[in-house]
Design a protein around this motif. Structure first.
Motif, PDB file in Angstrom:
ATOM      1  N   LEU A 172       0.864  -0.948   0.103  1.00  0.00           N
ATOM      2  CA  LEU A 172       0.221  -0.092  -0.020  1.00  0.00           C
ATOM      3  C   LEU A 172       0.867   1.206   0.080  1.00  0.00           C
ATOM      4  CD1 LEU A 172      -2.907  -0.837   2.287  1.00  0.00           C
ATOM      5  CD2 LEU A 172      -2.801  -1.204   0.068  1.00  0.00           C
ATOM      6  N   ASP A 173       2.149   0.970  -0.331  1.00  0.00           N
ATOM      7  CA  ASP A 173       3.006   2.251  -0.537  1.00  0.00           C
ATOM      8  C   ASP A 173       3.097   3.022   0.837  1.00  0.00           C
ATOM      9  OD1 ASP A 173       4.945   3.662  -1.655  1.00  0.00           O
ATOM     10  OD2 ASP A 173       3.537   5.105  -2.580  1.00  0.00           O
ATOM     11  N   PRO A 174       3.094   2.519   1.989  1.00  0.00           N
ATOM     12  CA  PRO A 174       3.406   3.378   3.258  1.00  0.00           C
ATOM     13  C   PRO A 174       4.473   4.616   3.384  1.00  0.00           C
ATOM     14  CG  PRO A 174       3.985   1.276   3.774  1.00  0.00           C
ATOM     15  CD  PRO A 174       3.749   1.339   2.211  1.00  0.00           C
ATOM     16  N   ASP A 175       4.301   5.525   4.161  1.00  0.00           N
ATOM     17  CA  ASP A 175       5.244   6.400   4.442  1.00  0.00           C
ATOM     18  C   ASP A 175       6.482   5.806   4.757  1.00  0.00           C
ATOM     19  OD1 ASP A 175       3.774   8.592   2.970  1.00  0.00           O
ATOM     20  OD2 ASP A 175       2.575   8.724   4.818  1.00  0.00           O
ATOM     21  N   VAL A 176       6.001   4.994   5.945  1.00  0.00           N
ATOM     22  CA  VAL A 176       7.374   4.505   6.803  1.00  0.00           C
ATOM     23  C   VAL A 176       7.255   2.981   7.002  1.00  0.00           C
ATOM     24  CG1 VAL A 176       8.093   4.585   9.005  1.00  0.00           C
ATOM     25  CG2 VAL A 176       7.298   6.508   8.372  1.00  0.00           C
ATOM     26  N   VAL A 177       8.189   2.305   6.745  1.00  0.00           N
ATOM     27  CA  VAL A 177       8.192   0.971   6.897  1.00  0.00           C
ATOM     28  C   VAL A 177       9.192   0.511   8.101  1.00  0.00           C
ATOM     29  CG1 VAL A 177       8.706  -1.508   5.644  1.00  0.00           C
ATOM     30  CG2 VAL A 177       7.801   0.577   4.469  1.00  0.00           C
ATOM     31  N   ILE A 178       8.553  -0.337   9.033  1.00  0.00           N
ATOM     32  CA  ILE A 178       9.571  -0.689   9.950  1.00  0.00           C
ATOM     33  C   ILE A 178       9.723  -2.230   9.885  1.00  0.00           C
ATOM     34  CG2 ILE A 178       9.553  -1.199  12.705  1.00  0.00           C
ATOM     35  CD1 ILE A 178       7.621   1.024  12.868  1.00  0.00           C
ATOM     36  N   LEU A 179      11.096  -2.513   9.893  1.00  0.00           N
ATOM     37  CA  LEU A 179      11.609  -3.933  10.013  1.00  0.00           C
ATOM     38  C   LEU A 179      12.417  -4.245  11.199  1.00  0.00           C
ATOM     39  CD1 LEU A 179      12.668  -2.318   6.905  1.00  0.00           C
ATOM     40  CD2 LEU A 179      12.456  -4.496   6.181  1.00  0.00           C
ATOM     41  N   ASP A 180      11.629  -4.920  11.946  1.00  0.00           N
ATOM     42  CA  ASP A 180      12.135  -5.631  13.229  1.00  0.00           C
ATOM     43  C   ASP A 180      12.802  -6.769  13.195  1.00  0.00           C
ATOM     44  OD1 ASP A 180      12.522  -5.984  15.987  1.00  0.00           O
ATOM     45  OD2 ASP A 180      10.425  -6.290  16.553  1.00  0.00           O
ATOM     46  N   GLU A 181      14.163  -6.916  13.086  1.00  0.00           N
ATOM     47  CA  GLU A 181      15.055  -8.138  13.002  1.00  0.00           C
ATOM     48  C   GLU A 181      14.571  -8.701  11.781  1.00  0.00           C
ATOM     49  OE1 GLU A 181      17.353  -8.774  15.028  1.00  0.00           O
ATOM     50  OE2 GLU A 181      17.145  -7.960  16.948  1.00  0.00           O
ATOM     51  N   PRO A 182      14.909  -8.202  10.503  1.00  0.00           N
ATOM     52  CA  PRO A 182      14.246  -8.791   9.296  1.00  0.00           C
ATOM     53  C   PRO A 182      14.819 -10.089   8.989  1.00  0.00           C
ATOM     54  CG  PRO A 182      15.373  -6.915   8.653  1.00  0.00           C
ATOM     55  CD  PRO A 182      15.246  -6.746  10.384  1.00  0.00           C
TER      56      PRO A 182
END
Length: 323
Positions: A172-182
């Protein structure tokens, strides 16, 4: 907040209320993230990294509660949202997250495609071939064959599942993407490939990204800025390369000193004695002082404030004037 600032966090505190008292998992976190910028968050287990991520997503569950502070994502005040509003306006559209252990969160009884199309269907009312085309576009970006769209999660490798979860977070093309221990539980070869893909995606999509990991060497390579957390506080914040090359806080120095180096002859790696404090009753003064080899009397009495040193904010009495 200027036009290019995507995320602004101010004095954010999240506590967990238990029978033993309030666990002060996150205290007074403040930072900004601009469009296309990436930020790394590092620290030991239990320092508040994931609590910060869940707070940004408005996903802190009871007995946890955001007790103060604000989170602004492009003018949307996150802390004021109800659960229904957060689902409709915030998650996956303004901000999305690749959860820790993401390769194990897919439902085994549904195909990959069914699960990928869910956010498109329920949040954007996009269905059928249009939804499938969008999914294929993002699967291609993370180097996944379209054929896997029709498979079940148990038929895929860990690396494939991780890439699919990353693609779903971007749909959905978010403004911010969080990657927790990807890259948790992946071998080093797959980890390197996924981190390289993430760097390319960041350039291509211009999303702002937040990377959470224990590995400071990875964060120095992929992040523009770095936040080092200890016992619920951000203790050092600034340019990632500057912090990696010239750490200011004694805790950051120890973390970086514990990283093995291929091209440096080191007889013994650094280590931090003791254990992180119990956050229902944290130490008075600086929370790191019982484990710090540079602590002096004031460290055990007064909580340190932030000082700016070479463009980096550091929470330490060593930088008090006259200390």
């Amino acid at each position: 907040m200027d036009d290019n600032t995507i995320l602004k966090v101010n004095d954010l505190s999240t506590h967990y209320f238990t029978s033993r008292g309030a666990v002060k998992a996150l205290d007074d976190a403040s930072f900004e993230l601009k469009g296309g910028q990436s930020m790394g968050i590092a620290g030991e287990s239990g320092c508040g990294k994931s609590t910060l991520a869940f707070s940004l997503m408005r996903m802190v569950q009871p007995p946890g509660k955001i007790v103060k502070g604000s989170i602004d994502i492009r003018g949307l005040e996150v802390t004021d949202l109800s659960e229904k509003e957060a689902r409709k306006k915030l998650r996956w559209q303004k901000i999305s997250m690749v959860f820790q252990g993401a390769m194990d969160i897919m439902t085994p009884v549904y195909t990959v495609g069914y699960q990928m199309m869910e956010p498109l269907k329920y949040l954007k009312n996009i269905k059928g071939d249009e939804a499938k085309d969008i999914c294929f576009k993002y699967l291609d970006m993370v180097n996944i064959d379209y054929e896997l769209f029709y498979r079940y999660p148990h038929e895929l490798s860990g690396g494939q599942k991780q890439r699919i979860v990353i693609a779903t977070a971007l749909l959905l093309d978010p403004d911010v993407v969080i990657l927790d221990e990807p890259t948790t539980a992946l071998d080093v070869v797959v980890e390197a490939r996924i981190m390289n893909d993430l760097k390319l995606l960041k350039k291509k999509l211009n999303n702002s990204m937040i990377f959470i990991t224990h590995d400071l060497s990875i964060l120095a390579e992929i992040s523009d800025k770095l936040a080092v957390m200890y016992a619920g506080y951000i203790v050092e914040l600034g340019d990632a390369i500057e912090i990696y090359k010239n750490p200011k806080h004694p805790y950051t120095r120890k973390l970086i000193g514990a990283i093995p180096r291929l091209h440096v002859d080191v007889d013994r790696l650094e280590y931090i004695p003791g254990a992180p404090p119990e956050l229902t009753n944290p130490p008075k003064g600086c929370r790191f002082h019982p484990r710090c080899d540079q602590a002096f009397d004031r460290c055990s009495q007064d909580e340190p404030g932030f000082h700016e040193v070479d463009g980096v904010k550091v929470m330490c009495h060593l930088y008090d004037r006259g200390a």
